[in-house]
Design an enzyme around this catalytic site. Structure first.
Site, PDB file in Angstrom:
ATOM      1  N   THR A  13       0.826  -1.213   0.000  1.00 27.00           N
ATOM      2  CA  THR A  13       0.000   0.000   0.000  1.00 27.00           C
ATOM      3  C   THR A  13       0.856   1.257   0.000  1.00 27.00           C
ATOM      4  O   THR A  13       0.664   2.168  -0.814  1.00 27.00           O
ATOM      5  CB  THR A  13      -0.927   0.002   1.225  1.00 27.00           C
ATOM      6  OG1 THR A  13      -1.782  -1.140   1.162  1.00 27.00           O
ATOM      7  CG2 THR A  13      -1.783   1.257   1.247  1.00 27.00           C
ATOM      8  N   LYS A  45       8.723  -9.291  -3.377  1.00 25.65           N
ATOM      9  CA  LYS A  45       8.852 -10.699  -2.985  1.00 25.65           C
ATOM     10  C   LYS A  45       8.621 -11.634  -4.165  1.00 25.65           C
ATOM     11  O   LYS A  45       9.220 -12.700  -4.248  1.00 25.65           O
ATOM     12  CB  LYS A  45       7.849 -11.025  -1.875  1.00 25.65           C
ATOM     13  CG  LYS A  45       8.222 -10.497  -0.506  1.00 25.65           C
ATOM     14  CD  LYS A  45       7.227 -10.973   0.544  1.00 25.65           C
ATOM     15  CE  LYS A  45       7.621 -10.506   1.926  1.00 25.65           C
ATOM     16  NZ  LYS A  45       6.647 -10.970   2.957  1.00 25.65           N
ATOM     17  N   GLY A 133       0.990   8.547  10.062  1.00 29.24           N
ATOM     18  CA  GLY A 133       0.644   8.606   8.646  1.00 29.24           C
ATOM     19  C   GLY A 133       0.947   9.929   7.992  1.00 29.24           C
ATOM     20  O   GLY A 133       2.090  10.371   7.921  1.00 29.24           O
ATOM     21  N   LYS A 204       5.477   4.045  18.010  1.00 27.28           N
ATOM     22  CA  LYS A 204       5.424   5.441  17.558  1.00 27.28           C
ATOM     23  C   LYS A 204       5.750   6.397  18.705  1.00 27.28           C
ATOM     24  O   LYS A 204       6.437   7.410  18.509  1.00 27.28           O
ATOM     25  CB  LYS A 204       4.037   5.737  16.984  1.00 27.28           C
ATOM     26  CG  LYS A 204       3.721   4.935  15.722  1.00 27.28           C
ATOM     27  CD  LYS A 204       2.268   5.092  15.315  1.00 27.28           C
ATOM     28  CE  LYS A 204       1.945   4.278  14.071  1.00 27.28           C
ATOM     29  NZ  LYS A 204       0.509   4.346  13.713  1.00 27.28           N
TER      30      LYS A 204
END
Length: 409
Positions: A13, A45, A133, A204
């Site tokens: 993503t 991958k 984000g 985070k």
């Protein structure tokens, strides 16, 4: 015109969002950097999987193929897990590349080592996408830290947990039903442990701690609790009191003591995190000059996270000082007790003989819940004596009828 050559590790993503944004915002990047940006290689991958990648881009499963490129300026890492991503980025730095990562678990564990290695090799590290984000909290803290002294950081750092709590309150769902809805929408993994038990927010928070306070606590001492114990009945009780459950990472410096926690708390209406709903993230920063500021926005998703990576691309290509705002950490002995100051708490469970010198009853909510004022040390003692009780701190102002307990933000 010279070209900036970028290698992209991972095409999930975040990786795909970054790749698409490089194509769609090519002119803007050229205008800002004075050079064209090109993705030269992508590490995947499975080479056989169909992807919308240009023919002139090297698609490979071998990282050595990327290291052997004739020109390589920036390596963008958008994989998961700590290893082998850490070793990939080490090798990229040693080759003389700037690096950018969106991997919060890896960076929480190895960020300091990467930053020190980058400093020795005179390259830069971008890590905006590791926290919240698309919200530019890392860049904001870097700017604040030029002069301001940050005193407290509070944040809703995990969109999955916030979405679940919002769904439970707004749609009267059970935790299991709200989790299932999050999984169906792609907000939660099949194994949601990292999100709902607070590990994601914890990583985070440790990254923010190093940046804001130049140190991090001993990880084992940080109070980390998830949201799995919160029931629909508890959420309804809180709503009737004008409060909302939020899963909050909190960092606070008091004197030379660092306090840290990641846990569900109750928020009053005037608190800036009260209206943060769904998959939104928010970070509230308090510093000595500017005072209190709040950043809010999407905490995940293809383009919000890609936005953070793109901004980091500009940052590293301008070769900003790697150490700015992120100085060598020392693992301090974390003080988990707050100052000896009364706080307001919701106690869930049957509590007998609550009124005493140290714990003051404010209100009996119902047979299972009451509001009290007490210092954290006394709450900890009460918790040890009554293991069936659950305690939730209340931030902001709690008001019920003629009762008012004012709590500092």
């Amino acid at each position: 015109m010279s070209v900036i050559k970028v290698a992209l590790l991972g095409f999930g993503t975040v990786g795909e969002g970054f790749y698409r944004t490089i194509q769609s915002h090519s002119e803007e990047l050229t205008a800002v950097l004075g050079r064209k940006v090109e993705v030269a290689a992508v590490l995947v991958k499975n080479k056989q999987k169909e992807r919308n990648i240009r023919k002139n881009v090297l698609v490979t499963t071998e990282f050595t193929d990327i290291l052997n490129l004739p020109q390589l300026d920036v390596v963008v890492e958008a994989i998961v897990d700590k290893d082998p991503t850490y070793s990939y980025l080490q090798k990229a730095i040693e080759r003389g590349c700037h690096i950018i990562t969106a991997n919060k678990e890896m960076f929480a564990h190895y960020g300091q080592e990467l930053l020190e290695l980058a400093k020795r090799h005179n390259v830069s590290v971008g890590y905006e996408a590791t926290v919240a984000g698309g919200i530019p909290v890392i860049q904001t803290l870097r700017q604040l830290l030029n002069v301001n002294r940050v005193q407290q950081v509070q944040g809703i750092l995990n969109g999955t947990s916030n979405y679940i709590l919002t769904e439970m309150r707004e749609k009267k769902l059970s935790f299991e039903e709200a989790l299932r809805a999050a999984q169906e929408k792609g907000y939660a993994e099949a194994d949601p442990t990292n999100d709902v038990e607070g590990f994601d927010a914890f990583y985070k928070a440790m990254i923010l701690s190093r940046l804001a306070f130049k140190e991090e606590p001993n990880w084992h001492d940080v109070e980390r609790k998830g949201i799995t114990s919160i029931t629909g009945q508890l959420i309804e009780t809180a709503e009737n009191l004008g409060l909302r459950f939020k899963h909050v990472a909190s960092l606070k410096i008091s004197g030379n003591q660092l306090h840290a926690s990641v846990k569900p708390i109750l928020i009053g209406k005037e608190h800036p995190l009260y209206h943060v709903e769904g998959v939104q993230n928010a970070v509230n920063i308090y510093s000595d000059i500017v005072g209190q500021i709040t950043l809010q926005g999407p905490g995940a998703g293809m383009y919000p996270t890609a936005s953070a990576v793109i901004e980091d691309l500009v940052y590293v290509c301008q070769n900003r000082p790697t150490g700015q705002g992120f100085i060598s950490t020392k693992e301090t002995s974390l003080v988990t007790e707050q100052d000896q100051k009364e706080e307001t708490w919701l106690i869930n469970g049957r509590l007998q003989n609550v009124n005493n010198d140290s714990i003051k009853l404010i209100e009996h909510v119902d047979d299972e819940n009451c509001i009290v004022k007490a210092v954290r040390e006394d709450i900890g003692r009460l918790s040890t004596q009554n293991e069936e009780l659950v305690f939730y701190p209340i931030l902001g102002e709690y008001e019920s009828g003629r009762k008012l307990a004012k709590v500092a933000l």
